[in-house]
Design an enzyme around this catalytic site. Sequence first.
Site, short mmCIF file in Angstrom:
data_model
loop_
_atom_site.label_atom_id
_atom_site.label_comp_id
_atom_site.label_asym_id
_atom_site.label_seq_id
_atom_site.Cartn_x
_atom_site.Cartn_y
_atom_site.Cartn_z
N HIS A 149 0.85 -1.20 0.00
CA HIS A 149 0.00 0.00 0.00
C HIS A 149 0.87 1.24 0.00
O HIS A 149 1.91 1.28 0.65
CB HIS A 149 -0.89 0.01 1.25
CG HIS A 149 -2.13 0.82 1.07
ND1 HIS A 149 -3.34 0.26 0.67
CD2 HIS A 149 -2.38 2.14 1.20
CE1 HIS A 149 -4.25 1.20 0.58
NE2 HIS A 149 -3.69 2.35 0.90
N ASP A 153 -14.00 3.10 6.70
CA ASP A 153 -12.96 3.77 5.90
C ASP A 153 -13.54 4.27 4.59
O ASP A 153 -13.18 5.35 4.12
CB ASP A 153 -11.77 2.84 5.63
CG ASP A 153 -10.67 3.59 4.87
OD1 ASP A 153 -10.19 4.61 5.39
OD2 ASP A 153 -10.30 3.19 3.76
N ARG A 155 -12.94 12.80 3.87
CA ARG A 155 -11.63 13.47 4.04
C ARG A 155 -11.18 14.09 2.72
O ARG A 155 -10.59 15.17 2.70
CB ARG A 155 -10.58 12.46 4.54
CG ARG A 155 -10.76 12.08 6.00
CD ARG A 155 -9.90 10.88 6.35
NE ARG A 155 -8.49 11.09 6.11
CZ ARG A 155 -7.65 10.14 5.66
NH1 ARG A 155 -8.07 8.93 5.38
NH2 ARG A 155 -6.40 10.43 5.48
N SER A 174 -6.50 4.73 8.36
CA SER A 174 -7.17 4.39 7.10
C SER A 174 -6.44 3.24 6.40
O SER A 174 -7.05 2.24 5.99
CB SER A 174 -7.19 5.64 6.20
OG SER A 174 -7.48 5.31 4.88
N LYS A 209 -7.54 -1.13 6.53
CA LYS A 209 -7.77 -1.92 5.31
C LYS A 209 -6.84 -3.13 5.27
O LYS A 209 -7.25 -4.23 4.90
CB LYS A 209 -7.53 -1.06 4.06
CG LYS A 209 -8.62 -0.03 3.81
CD LYS A 209 -8.52 0.58 2.43
CE LYS A 209 -7.47 1.64 2.28
NZ LYS A 209 -7.73 2.91 2.94
N1 URA Z 1 -4.25 5.76 1.39
C1 URA Z 1 -5.26 5.35 2.19
O1 URA Z 1 -5.76 4.25 2.04
N2 URA Z 1 -5.69 6.18 3.13
C2 URA Z 1 -5.16 7.39 3.34
O2 URA Z 1 -5.59 8.09 4.23
C3 URA Z 1 -4.09 7.82 2.51
C4 URA Z 1 -3.66 6.98 1.52
#
Ligand code: URA
Length: 432
Positions: free
Chosen positions: A84, A163, A170, A185, A189
């Site tokens: 990620h 999320d 956001r 966040s 995930k």
């Molecule tokens: N990627 C995400 O999944 N969440 C964030 O807040 C920033 C980048």
Amino acid sequence: MIRPAELIQRKRDGGELAADELAELMLAYARGEVPDYQIAAFLMAVYFRGLSEAETFALTDAMVRSGETIDLGTRLGRRVVDKHSTGGVGDKASLVVGPVVAACGVPFGKMSGRGLGHTGGTLDKLESIPGFRVELSAREFIDQVREVGLAIVGQTADLVPADRQLYALRDVTATVDNVSLIAASIMSKKIAAGADAIVLDVKVGDGAFMKTVADARVLGETMIALGRAAGRDVVCELTDMDQPLGHAVGNALEVREALATLRGDGPADLRELVLDACAHLLALSDLGIDHAEGRRRAEQAVLDGTALAAYERWVRAQGGDPDEEGLPRAPLIREIFAPRSGYVGRLAALPVGLAALHLGAGRRRKDDPIDHAVGVVCRRKRGDRVELGEVLAEVHARDEATAREACESVLAAYELVAEPPQTRPIVLDTLA
Ligand code: URA
């Protein structure tokens, strides 16, 4: 029964919230019992006051608990890996890393996000592929990782719904760039989707949410701590986002560049970042190999075409058409020419990201549709020599007015200098 206004007020005034208060607020929001306007105010209070370490852990835990969680490792009887990024301009790395890792025989299961602010999101990029479905049920996700070796999905009503809602809010309330909110966040995930080993790419620079290496380090360390507390192996790389990654910025344009990279024909910085991330993921997998052997296998998968074949299998499995010809194209392409000869001393990522956003590649409001065809291609990057009148970049636009505006911003992002600038590696540091 929580009273959201009281919690917002306490956070606004610099107070601390208890774990059960944060949990109730998040779970009630996910159930639709707290309106967006109160959560928007809460996010802004968090933005200014921050969250303590205990609050960050509690928020992440509540977000995980807002939906189902999957124990991918147990369901597959294999170690599953995931990657990620914190978000940057032109960051299409996951579209390449997933297929390369799957081609090396390691299952890759990822829950991704949409664009945030001026940064693009993997889900939006994937949706530029005709027919591609990002909303799989938990069961479909597990079956696909088992059968195809690779799945990338969005947050759904089943998986981390908190999320999905917070992320969209956001994006349009200027509350993205906060360490605790980003960490919660991303890690909610990662934890809910169940991978055992995770490589995090924390972007640093003018196009990233973290502007300095010191801030990026804090974010990386926070996410590593959240992952370890949930029993995951986590490696975190800090990577350069002072210029866009690769050349293409904009959804379908980035899918094309990801395909070129899978064919061994991609830009050097993207290729290096991808191979390094793959090497870490393969070293963390159950193959029992080290980083150097992981890198060798990743390179081989690109060379022998198995990575491209894995991409095609994956896209078909999620309902998409892997043929590059099916990707949308913008009706107008405008070139931007060098106003003098010199070296590209700087190519600021933020104005390029904003230009792509204003062309329609990102959202200004929560439910805005995306124009998948538009964007910017930066033909020249930091360190490149250019002669007067050579093409610096292309703008792919829907109409003349947006093209003109984008051309001005992209030209302003370039700084031409007389001497070659210092080179900088794409991977700045690795935290483990
Ligand atoms: N990627 C995400 O999944 N969440 C964030 O807040 C920033 C980048």
